[in-house]
Design a protein around this motif. Structure first.
Motif: not given
Ligand SMILES: Cc1ncc(COP(=O)(O)O)c(C=O)c1O
Length: 301
Positions: A165-182
């Motif tokens: 997350v800290n590597e993301i260097d642009v502004a954004y509104d929504i961050l998405c990820s697939p979930c297995g265990t969460g």
């Protein structure tokens, strides 16, 4: 960080952030970006490295010789752990769900070749073992052995996920990820700023349990997140012709490989939700490619 781990991390490639160039997205005025964690490493790719890194560091500094963990016959987690164990000089034991197959899956065969000891456990025992969530919790653990719960889902995993997350260097509104265990989603929720919404996409059917599991992993309570349970395509590792066609089309349009268990389902879901006007025009969504491309072998063999 332990010198052995630093040496291993030096072999990794950067996880780049790319905007998906697709006129379909322009039509809805949505920017969809991908954080390509799949590019990190051919084996310990995506969220596997993020989740394993600090647990491996903990194990190395604790002087343990063996790491034991659990997973299915196509587990990306066990596959990555077996490879990392070999690279770091740690013995690994994999508790594999179900009966030993007559022919090992390509995933199991790699794991064995990298020196992981495979122990097949019945489905009911597997469900039982799943409840041991801490690195010392597995009954019968011997001195020098370290227990990693299913999917590497322990507090230390969240620390590694925060790094992505800290590597993301642009502004954004929504961050998405697939979930297995969460665990990956929990790490993301803990790391994002208050303005960002987090969306998880369950790869399993009837995954309502994820809400409580994720809440129990969070370091601080938060309400800027949700899990979408609607795009499991029949259950874990189940696919449909429509999903496979979407993946083939996405790959040919963008040159980005997807696998059908996690990131493929999430990307299908995002395209579908965008077409249903779920997001506001002008919003920027970042989807995390959680890797695991080795798992494709079971589908295209
Ligand atoms: C490729 C891939 N993506 C996503 C996930 C889901 O991650 P988590 O178990 O942290 O929810 C997994 C499983 O660990 C995985 O192998």
């Amino acid at each position: 960080m332990h010198p052995e781990l630093i040496k291993l991390e030096k072999t990794f490639k950067p996880s780049i952030l790319t905007k998906i160039d697709d006129s379909l997205l322009d039509q809805y005025e949505i920017e969809l970006w991908m954080k390509r964690d799949d590019l990190l490493h051919p084996i310990i790719s995506g969220n596997k490295w993020r989740k394993l890194k600090h647990s491996l560091d903990d194990a190395l500094f604790s002087g343990v010789g063996t790491i034991i963990s659990m997973g299915g016959a196509y587990s990306n987690h066990l596959h990555a752990l077996a490879y990392a164990g070999k690279a770091l000089g740690l013995k690994t034991i994999g508790l594999v769900r179900g009966e030993q197959p007559q022919t090992l899956t390509p995933t199991l065969s790699d794991m064995q070749n990298w020196g992981m000891e495979l122990k097949f456990v019945s489905r009911s025992d597997y469900r039982h073992i799943r409840q041991y969530k801490g690195c010392h919790d597995l009954p019968g653990l011997k001195p020098g052995q370290y227990w990693l719960p299913e999917g590497g889902a322990q507090a230390l995993a969240l620390k590694g996920v925060a790094e992505l997350v800290n590597e993301i260097d642009v502004a954004y509104d929504i961050l998405c990820s697939p979930c297995g265990t969460g665990a990956t989603l929990a790490g993301i929720i803990d790391a994002v700023t208050a303005q960002v919404s987090v969306m998880g996409f369950a790869a399993l059917k009837s995954a309502g349990f994820l809400q409580a599991d994720i809440e129990s992993l969070l370091l601080q309570p938060s309400n800027n997140w949700q899990i979408n349970l609607d795009y499991h395509f029949g259950g874990f590792a189940k696919t449909t012709a429509e999903l496979m066609a979407f993946i083939a089309d996405f790959e040919s349009k963008t040159g980005t490989p997807l696998e059908p268990l996690y990131t493929g389902k999430m990307m299908y879901a995002l395209y579908d939700l965008i077409a249903k006007h779920t997001f506001k025009p002008g919003q920027r969504i970042i989807a995390i490619h959680t890797g695991g491309l080795q798992g494709k072998r079971g589908f295209y063999a």
